[in-house]
Scaffold this active site. Structure first.
Site, PDB file in Angstrom:
ATOM      1  N   LYS A 160     -24.504 -43.464  16.965  1.00 57.60           N
ATOM      2  CA  LYS A 160     -23.985 -44.835  16.908  1.00 57.60           C
ATOM      3  C   LYS A 160     -22.484 -44.772  17.115  1.00 57.60           C
ATOM      4  O   LYS A 160     -21.766 -44.224  16.291  1.00 57.60           O
ATOM      5  CB  LYS A 160     -24.323 -45.464  15.562  1.00 57.60           C
ATOM      6  CG  LYS A 160     -23.967 -46.932  15.492  1.00 57.60           C
ATOM      7  CD  LYS A 160     -24.521 -47.540  14.215  1.00 57.60           C
ATOM      8  CE  LYS A 160     -24.343 -49.027  14.136  1.00 57.60           C
ATOM      9  NZ  LYS A 160     -23.031 -49.533  14.460  1.00 57.60           N
ATOM     10  N   LYS A 162     -26.523 -45.164   8.855  1.00 58.53           N
ATOM     11  CA  LYS A 162     -25.085 -44.935   8.712  1.00 58.53           C
ATOM     12  C   LYS A 162     -24.890 -43.660   7.905  1.00 58.53           C
ATOM     13  O   LYS A 162     -25.485 -43.523   6.829  1.00 58.53           O
ATOM     14  CB  LYS A 162     -24.444 -46.110   7.970  1.00 58.53           C
ATOM     15  CG  LYS A 162     -24.374 -47.394   8.776  1.00 58.53           C
ATOM     16  CD  LYS A 162     -23.236 -47.342   9.783  1.00 58.53           C
ATOM     17  CE  LYS A 162     -22.669 -48.685  10.118  1.00 58.53           C
ATOM     18  NZ  LYS A 162     -21.881 -49.350   9.137  1.00 58.53           N
ATOM     19  N   ASP A 206     -18.787 -51.729   3.322  1.00 55.38           N
ATOM     20  CA  ASP A 206     -20.166 -51.562   3.799  1.00 55.38           C
ATOM     21  C   ASP A 206     -21.127 -51.477   2.633  1.00 55.38           C
ATOM     22  O   ASP A 206     -22.229 -52.007   2.649  1.00 55.38           O
ATOM     23  CB  ASP A 206     -20.297 -50.243   4.582  1.00 55.38           C
ATOM     24  CG  ASP A 206     -20.045 -50.464   6.056  1.00 55.38           C
ATOM     25  OD1 ASP A 206     -19.924 -51.638   6.456  1.00 55.38           O
ATOM     26  OD2 ASP A 206     -19.973 -49.456   6.785  1.00 55.38           O
ATOM     27  N   ARG A 252     -20.353 -59.419  23.147  1.00 61.56           N
ATOM     28  CA  ARG A 252     -21.520 -59.857  22.390  1.00 61.56           C
ATOM     29  C   ARG A 252     -21.367 -61.290  21.862  1.00 61.56           C
ATOM     30  O   ARG A 252     -22.326 -62.044  21.820  1.00 61.56           O
ATOM     31  CB  ARG A 252     -21.782 -58.921  21.208  1.00 61.56           C
ATOM     32  CG  ARG A 252     -23.014 -59.355  20.450  1.00 61.56           C
ATOM     33  CD  ARG A 252     -23.561 -58.272  19.609  1.00 61.56           C
ATOM     34  NE  ARG A 252     -22.628 -57.880  18.566  1.00 61.56           N
ATOM     35  CZ  ARG A 252     -22.955 -57.116  17.542  1.00 61.56           C
ATOM     36  NH1 ARG A 252     -24.193 -56.675  17.446  1.00 61.56           N
ATOM     37  NH2 ARG A 252     -22.083 -56.788  16.636  1.00 61.56           N
TER      38      ARG A 252
HETATM   39  S1  IVH Z   1     -28.820 -49.871  20.525  1.00 58.93           S
HETATM   40  C1  IVH Z   1     -30.806 -54.288  19.174  1.00 58.93           C
HETATM   41  N1  IVH Z   1     -27.403 -47.699  20.540  1.00 58.93           N
HETATM   42  O1  IVH Z   1     -24.254 -50.850  17.138  1.00 58.93           O
HETATM   43  C2  IVH Z   1     -29.510 -53.582  19.314  1.00 58.93           C
HETATM   44  N2  IVH Z   1     -26.388 -49.663  19.697  1.00 58.93           N
HETATM   45  O2  IVH Z   1     -25.317 -52.281  14.754  1.00 58.93           O
HETATM   46  C3  IVH Z   1     -29.749 -52.241  19.948  1.00 58.93           C
HETATM   47  N3  IVH Z   1     -24.081 -49.331  18.943  1.00 58.93           N
HETATM   48  O3  IVH Z   1     -24.912 -53.962  18.618  1.00 58.93           O
HETATM   49  C4  IVH Z   1     -28.493 -51.505  20.037  1.00 58.93           C
HETATM   50  N4  IVH Z   1     -23.942 -47.213  19.443  1.00 58.93           N
HETATM   51  O4  IVH Z   1     -22.974 -52.528  19.585  1.00 58.93           O
HETATM   52  C5  IVH Z   1     -27.435 -49.000  20.232  1.00 58.93           C
HETATM   53  N5  IVH Z   1     -26.287 -45.676  20.654  1.00 58.93           N
HETATM   54  C6  IVH Z   1     -26.285 -46.976  20.343  1.00 58.93           C
HETATM   55  C7  IVH Z   1     -25.177 -47.628  19.783  1.00 58.93           C
HETATM   56  C8  IVH Z   1     -25.259 -48.975  19.460  1.00 58.93           C
HETATM   57  C9  IVH Z   1     -23.297 -48.251  18.952  1.00 58.93           C
HETATM   58  C10 IVH Z   1     -23.675 -50.649  18.413  1.00 58.93           C
HETATM   59  C11 IVH Z   1     -24.111 -51.785  19.279  1.00 58.93           C
HETATM   60  C12 IVH Z   1     -25.030 -52.605  18.407  1.00 58.93           C
HETATM   61  C13 IVH Z   1     -24.590 -52.217  17.037  1.00 58.93           C
HETATM   62  C14 IVH Z   1     -25.724 -52.408  16.056  1.00 58.93           C
END
Ligand code: IVH
Length: 696
Positions: A116, A320, A38, A137
């Protein structure tokens, strides 16, 4: 960095990252930690941002997850499933907000943050409230139809229920729910226990396992592997039906879909950042794996208005958590002489965040260790924190070694860095130590005037302490009457003093036991010391005996930083901005303030009631006034404000302390700093008042 250098570095980074990805995704093995990878990706994307012409379509930064696999039906997404730009520290969050503020000046921003989760992104389509399709996705435009497999996930409702009767519109037409498919930590552990008992190879990590499971062609196997779905997005054809992220989460829960209850909206950036920090350890107790926070603008119309750059939306970022590991480049290796006279090589590198703090150096322990790990100046290294506190170099990424990397020859470097000193290395030891009969001194100016020769009973530790204390008490530094060479020797050799701060704890009774002291002389010395509890900051800095920091440099540092606390946090690049400070001096200062013993010494001074004071010698209307700024300013950047404050004779600090005159509350500032300021008697002002003071 020059264009040509960047080109070479980018090409090497791409090779190493692609290698990592191939091993990880295809061979299911790991050639480097995810955190280190990363870190390299982050460096790559920053270089590409700086040199956009060097971005190629095959760069790892241009990738969104994997390509759809054959074997599953391809489905086009109703709108792209984007990924997010990763950021690793608060500063980058602030920059993100500043970028948005530039694009939509004057708009009040509200933020929405959710943990996240570390899983697999999936879109669930409900038609008239009935679950009809699940899509991965894929490449963000087109995903795979994994409906049959996803149907086995127990916590996904097959029909939306309108619990409170107010959401009937969501049960009509098309409602899309996006979220993450995750495997809980204990389920993962149980599956692996089971594999172990059957002598089957264990799964590497829950994310890969979740992803692999969803792509299984046999749904019965999927049903045996417990997966969960947690939503983070809700889409309707008419976007006004979901005005905010907060509304989306509330609605999702009301429709019977699990969404994290920790997700929250914030009016102030400070509070958001505090919240994120507050979860950095607590998250370990969550049932699923997390690696940070997703921060979005709460207002979804504004989020859309801001649009997309490349593959990521402007209106959101992924924070992160500082990983336990990161990569950085070794800029130099300096040798530091510790309290015991041991010569320790210290790697100085570009600042990097590891496990939550910025790190810019690490001890390399000794010459053997440098040779064993083959660490060279110019190398890219993986840094980790031993026992979560002390930064260490784990290894060199050899593929990233530049042609002009410099090997470090310890002995000749010792001679080069300390031409005036002699060292010896006992056969049985790995460490070079100062030879005390060398009649040499490592402290500047005053200490050099010493003429005493040392009987062999003096240990190196005492020798160094005596030199240090003589320097500390000398006229050019703290200037303590009666604490010359003879008395210093007496105090050190009778063990009344084990470090510089100890002199502030000596009692008259202790002195009276020594041959040279009588009632009056003892009292005089105690008083002379006590009088110097508030030395001028520049004298104190000089007195610490930091290598290469002479009297003038100490004055420059005091004028620039205004307090020991600000100086303590300075990075090499910041220090180099100070007039007259170059790379070598900057490195030496950073190395000094990062030595645990030195930090402990500073603490001890403070516990003994020693507080250096800064009196600006500069003129100007703000002389004697110190400022802390919290939140963001509208009319100028923080750096500009700091610069103006200093030009007008004031000092700029990073945290509110006892002596802070003003706390400036910028936009989105949280309440906690203001409370602390009020408690300490610091005046709390707004940006307008600051501008008045600056004469703007
Ligand atoms: S919102 C425009 N909320 O992280 C994308 N994503 O790096 C908005 N992810 O593609 C995504 N937890 O697969 C959102 N609480 C969360 C999340 C989350 C994990 C993942 C998701 C996204 C990726 C982005």
């Amino acid at each position: 960095m020059k264009h040509a250098e960047a080109e070479e570095r980018i090409s090497k980074l791409k090779t190493v990252i692609n290698e990592y990805r191939y091993h990880y995704h295809v061979l299911d093995e790991s050639i480097m930690s995810e955190a280190a990878a990363d870190s390299l990706k982050h460096e790559l994307s920053q270089l590409e941002e700086q040199f956009p012409d060097l971005i190629t379509p095959d760069s790892p930064t241009q990738r969104v997850a994997g390509k759809p696999l054959d074997g599953f039906q391809k489905v086009e997404h109703s709108s792209r499933m984007l990924s997010l730009q990763d950021v690793f520290d608060e500063g980058e969050v602030v920059s993100w907000v500043e970028r948005i503020e530039k694009l939509v000046p004057g708009r009040k921003l509200q933020y929405f943050a959710d943990l996240k989760m570390d899983g697999l992104a999936c879109a669930l389509v409900y038609i008239d409230g009935v679950f009809t399709q699940a899509i991965t996705r894929g490449d963000s435009f087109v995903g795979e139809d994994v409906t049959t497999n996803v149907k086995t996930i127990e916590n996904i409702p097959l029909r939306l229920f309108d619990t409170d009767g107010k959401l009937s519109n969501f049960c009509k037409g098309r409602t899309e729910v996006r979220g993450e498919i995750v495997m809980y930590k204990d389920d993962f552990a149980r599956l692996n226990d089971d594999r172990r008992s059957k002598n089957l190879p264990e799964f590497a990590n829950p994310r890969n396992l979740a992803a692999g499971t969803i792509r299984q062609l046999d749904p019965r196997l999927v049903a045996e592997r417990p997966l969960k779905f947690r939503a983070y997005d809700l889409l309707r054809e008419d976007p006004t039906e979901v005005p905010t992220q907060e509304f989306a989460y509330e609605t999702l829960r009301a429709l019977g879909i699990s969404a994290n209850s920790q997700a929250k909206s914030f009016d102030h950036l400070d509070e958001l950042i505090e919240y994120i920090h507050s979860w950095s350890e607590k998250r370990e107790a969550l049932p699923y794996f997390t690696d940070g926070f997703v921060v979005k603008l709460n207002d979804r119309a504004l989020f859309s208005e801001l649009g997309v750059v490349g593959k990521t939306p402007r209106g959101a970022i992924a924070f992160k958590y500082a990983a336990e590991e990161a990569t950085t480049i070794v800029k130099d290796i300096v040798i530091s002489i510790g309290r015991t006279g041991a010569a320790t090589p210290v790697a100085v590198f570009d600042p990097v965040v590891v496990a939550g703090t910025t790190v810019q150096h690490a001890s390399l322990h000794n010459a053997d260790e440098i040779a064993r790990k083959d660490i060279r100046v110019g190398d890219t290294v993986v840094i980790y924190k031993a026992g979560d506190i002390i930064p260490q170099v784990e290894r060199v990424i050899l593929e990233l070694r530049p042609k002009d990397s410099r090997q470090f020859d310890f002995e000749s470097e010792l001679k080069r860095q300390y031409p005036e000193l002699e060292f010896e290395k006992p056969q049985s030891e790995a460490v070079y130590r100062l030879k005390i009969n060398s009649n040499s001194f490592i402290y500047p100016e005053s200490a050099k005037q010493s003429t005493t020769t040392y009987p062999p009973i003096v240990t190196v530790t005492n020798f160094l302490l005596e030199r240090g204390l003589e320097h500390f008490a000398s006229r050019g530094a703290i200037d303590i009457d009666g604490l010359g060479e003879k008395n210093v020797q007496l105090l050190v050799r009778n063990q009344l003093v084990k470090d510089l701060a100890d002199i502030y704890q000596i009692t008259k009774e202790q002195l009276l036991k020594l041959e040279r002291f009588a009632d009056l002389s003892a009292e005089n010395l105690i008083n002379a010391i006590a009088q110097k509890k508030n030395p001028p900051l520049e004298k104190f800095i000089f007195g610490l005996g930091i290598r290469h920091v002479g009297a003038q440099t100490a004055i420059d540092l005091a004028n620039h930083y205004g307090s020991l606390d600000s100086l303590k946090q300075a990075t090499i690049d910041e220090l180099k901005v100070v007039d007259g400070i170059g790379e070598v001096v900057a490195e030496s200062i950073v190395a000094w303030f990062s030595d645990e013993d030195n930090l402990e010494l500073l603490n001890k001074f403070s516990n003994c009631g020693v507080t250096p004071v800064y009196e600006s010698k500069q003129s100007g209307p703000l002389v004697g006034k110190s400022f802390v700024i919290t939140g963001s300013l509208e009319k100028m950047s923080r750096d500009m404000a700091a610069e103006k404050i200093r030009t007008l004779g004031g000092t700029f600090q990073t945290a509110v302390g006892k002596g802070t005159t003003y706390l400036v509350m910028g936009a989105k500032a949280g309440a906690s700093k203001a409370d602390k300021a009020r408690a300490l008697g610091t005046e709390v002002i707004d940006e307008k008042a600051l501008l008045d003071l600056l004469g703007e």
